[in-house]
Design a protein around this motif. Structure first.
Motif: not given
Length: 143
Positions: A26-30
């Motif tokens: 999720x952090x990578x996508x954000x």
């Protein structure tokens, strides 16, 4: 996560104990969203003439952006080429990382510096796969 571990022990992975992986994803996508929308330079990127010619041979016009607009858009993603490129590529990256026991950076930096034979074999496989994709698969997908 989708139940494949019940049929194949290779995929038996306890997601509840390793839920940090989902937070990392999720952090990578954000982070990617933030970098594309707020951290890019307004000036066009500079590429060599040879790289621009190679992109043109693949029918990818260089538009000065880090990610070519002809490839990174919803129309391309929902077409057969985009589905093959993104879904198959994502599957092979995830499967390969699990199968090789680590990622390209981990094997190439940590594994090779520790003189581990499995890391050398994995890195040779990464390079061979990259060369095959670059010279044989990508030209088929973009013609």
């Amino acid at each position: 996560m989708l139940g494949a571990g019940k049929k194949l022990p290779f995929f038996n992975f306890d997601w509840r104990k390793q839920q940090w992986n989902l937070w990392f994803l999720l952090g990578s996508v954000i982070g990617g969203f933030i970098s594309i929308h707020w951290l890019q330079s307004p000036e066009p990127m500079h590429l060599s003439a040879a790289t621009i010619a190679d992109l043109n041979q693949l029918h990818i016009p260089f538009d000065g952006r880090l990610e070519p607009a002809t490839v990174f858009n919803w129309e391309f993603l929902l077409g057969w080429r985009g589905l093959i490129l993104f879904l198959a590529g994502g599957f092979f990256i995830g499967f390969g990382t699990r199968w090789a026991g680590g990622c390209t950076s981990g094997h190439a930096i940590s594994g090779l510096s520790n003189l581990q034979l499995p890391s050398l074999i994995a890195v040779i496989g990464f390079f061979a796969g990259g060369l095959i994709a670059t010279y044989f698969i990508l030209p088929l997908l973009f013609k």
